[in-house]
Design an enzyme around this catalytic site. Structure first.
Site, PDB file in Angstrom:
ATOM      1  N   ASN A 295       0.952  -1.093   0.319  1.00  0.00           N
ATOM      2  CA  ASN A 295      -0.423   0.454  -0.069  1.00  0.00           C
ATOM      3  C   ASN A 295       1.093   0.821  -0.583  1.00  0.00           C
ATOM      4  OD1 ASN A 295      -2.278   1.537  -0.152  1.00  0.00           O
ATOM      5  ND2 ASN A 295      -2.411   0.985   2.170  1.00  0.00           N
TER       6      ASN A 295
ATOM      7  N   ARG B 137       8.075   6.765  -2.361  1.00  0.00           N
ATOM      8  CA  ARG B 137       7.973   6.883  -0.461  1.00  0.00           C
ATOM      9  C   ARG B 137       9.123   5.795  -1.032  1.00  0.00           C
ATOM     10  NH1 ARG B 137       3.483   5.458   3.043  1.00  0.00           N
ATOM     11  NH2 ARG B 137       4.962   5.804   5.296  1.00  0.00           N
TER      12      ARG B 137
ATOM     13  N   ARG C 144       4.395   0.219   9.005  1.00  0.00           N
ATOM     14  CA  ARG C 144       5.173  -1.200   8.619  1.00  0.00           C
ATOM     15  C   ARG C 144       5.874  -0.972   9.504  1.00  0.00           C
ATOM     16  NH1 ARG C 144       3.322   2.036   4.780  1.00  0.00           N
ATOM     17  NH2 ARG C 144       2.325   1.629   3.262  1.00  0.00           N
TER      18      ARG C 144
ATOM     19  N   LYS D 223       1.105 -11.533  -1.706  1.00  0.00           N
ATOM     20  CA  LYS D 223       1.429 -10.680  -2.779  1.00  0.00           C
ATOM     21  C   LYS D 223       2.796 -10.936  -2.765  1.00  0.00           C
ATOM     22  CE  LYS D 223       2.563  -7.278  -6.177  1.00  0.00           C
ATOM     23  NZ  LYS D 223       3.654  -6.764  -4.957  1.00  0.00           N
TER      24      LYS D 223
ATOM     25  N   PRO E 183       3.428 -12.216  -9.813  1.00  0.00           N
ATOM     26  CA  PRO E 183       2.898 -11.003  -8.414  1.00  0.00           C
ATOM     27  C   PRO E 183       2.002 -10.471  -8.688  1.00  0.00           C
ATOM     28  CG  PRO E 183       5.071 -11.207  -8.278  1.00  0.00           C
ATOM     29  CD  PRO E 183       4.602 -12.075  -9.615  1.00  0.00           C
TER      30      PRO E 183
ATOM     31  N   ASP F 260      -0.745  -7.160  -8.887  1.00  0.00           N
ATOM     32  CA  ASP F 260      -0.938  -6.061  -7.351  1.00  0.00           C
ATOM     33  C   ASP F 260      -1.867  -5.300  -8.478  1.00  0.00           C
ATOM     34  OD1 ASP F 260       0.450  -4.750 -10.213  1.00  0.00           O
ATOM     35  OD2 ASP F 260       2.371  -5.713  -9.393  1.00  0.00           O
TER      36      ASP F 260
ATOM     37  N   GLN G  96       5.765 -11.339 -16.798  1.00  0.00           N
ATOM     38  CA  GLN G  96       4.804 -10.090 -16.013  1.00  0.00           C
ATOM     39  C   GLN G  96       5.784  -9.091 -15.727  1.00  0.00           C
ATOM     40  OE1 GLN G  96       6.010  -9.329 -12.421  1.00  0.00           O
ATOM     41  NE2 GLN G  96       4.231  -8.947 -11.732  1.00  0.00           N
TER      42      GLN G  96
ATOM     43  N   PHE H  61       3.901  -5.674 -16.968  1.00  0.00           N
ATOM     44  CA  PHE H  61       3.838  -4.563 -15.674  1.00  0.00           C
ATOM     45  C   PHE H  61       4.270  -3.392 -15.747  1.00  0.00           C
ATOM     46  CE2 PHE H  61       5.575  -3.145 -11.892  1.00  0.00           C
ATOM     47  CZ  PHE H  61       4.475  -2.376 -11.250  1.00  0.00           C
TER      48      PHE H  61
END
Length: 277
Positions: free
Chosen positions: A115, A120, A169, A210, A227, A229, A264, A268
């Site tokens: 998230n 960041r 986190r 994930k 994965p 997302d 992937q 992506f």
DNA sequence: TGGCAGGGTCATA
DNA sequence: TATGACCCTGCC
């Protein structure tokens, strides 16, 4: 100075496609990137098809392995090109290589990714390294911070990690580091059945399906991992409708086999490029 | 300037 | 199995 054959690698795409977070473009030079990989700092410059890396020649095998220069990605691009639906991503994503990364660094990186946005994530990991990692100097006198060891991060306080911008986190980072420092051996997961590895990884705090899948693909050689997302879910809806997610992943595995994870990454990157990200 | 999305996970029902 | 809450920055 280490000199390697590039084999079609695109440094920009490989380093900025969201699989690794500690590579930065060296602005003063053309096609030149500096990054910290676990505890080593490297500057890689590409001229034509040759990679110049400011590392000792004894590390040839390590960097060949890290950059996946030992694989023939022409095979993947051929498979992608065969299907009109996946063909467009060959152009946008050619040259992406799956980096074979350190399991612990990858675990922490993708716990941080939850998230969150890439910019960041990179900032948090940099501050984490500055704060807890060993300070070192590379061959050119460049000062850098190694990625913290499990012990170093386990000794951190969740409050302090929060101050570095990790938010909720922080406790996951500290908890996962503590488990690894206390003997949770990521390396032994190589080669066990995928379901088993995923389940074991999900016993670490902050690791769900994930993130487990990312750790497996980017650090433990599970090349068939895909994965899912938010971006990949969009891609699968676009490309494989009306198939559901599970069926679409199965279809990808059928088409790409051991290249599924790399496919992937191509798709992506394609999806993000197309949306202007 | 406000409002929301961002490579999900966890706790609760 | 399905919802919300969650830190907080970047970007529209």
């Amino acid at each position: 100075m280490l000199k390697l054959k590039g084999g079609g690698i695109d440094l920009e795409r490989s380093f900025s496609c969201g699989q690794a977070f500690r590579w930065q473009k060296v602005k003063a030079e053309e096609n030149c990137w500096r990054g910290v990989v676990k505890d080593r700092c490297a500057t890689i410059r590409k001229e034509g098809e040759i990679l110049y890396i400011n590392r000792p020649e004894e590390e040839e095998e390590d960097w060949t392995h890290y950059l996946s220069l030992d694989l023939n990605y022409g095979e993947l691009e051929g498979l992608l090109g065969q299907n009109p639906k996946t063909q467009p991503c060959v152009e946008t994503s050619a040259g992406i290589r799956l980096l074979r990364q350190d399991p612990f660094e990858t675990t922490i990186s993708f716990i941080v990714s939850a998230n969150n946005n890439v910019k960041r994530i990179a900032g948090i990991l940099e501050r984490l390294s500055e704060h807890y990692g060993d300070k070192r100097e590379d061959e050119d006198g460049y000062l850098y911070a190694a990625f913290p060891s499990p012990e170093q991060l386990a000794a951190a306080s969740a409050e302090n990690l929060k101050d570095l911008g990790a938010g909720y986190r922080a406790a996951y980072i500290q908890g996962a580091a503590e488990m690894v420092a206390n003997g949770f051996d990521l390396e032994t997961l190589r080669g066990v059945p995928a379901g088993e590895a995923s389940k074991a990884l999900q016993s670490l705090p902050g690791v769900g399906p994930k993130v487990a899948s990312c750790i497996m693909l980017f650090a433990l050689d599970f090349t068939e991992e895909c994965p899912l997302d938010v971006w990949m879910k969009r891609v699968l809806r676009d490309l494989y409708a009306p198939l559901g997610e599970k069926e679409a992943v199965a279809e990808m595995a059928r088409q790409f086999g051991p290249w599924t994870g790399a496919a992937q990454q191509y798709l992506f990157h394609y999806a993000r490029t197309k949306s202007g990200k």
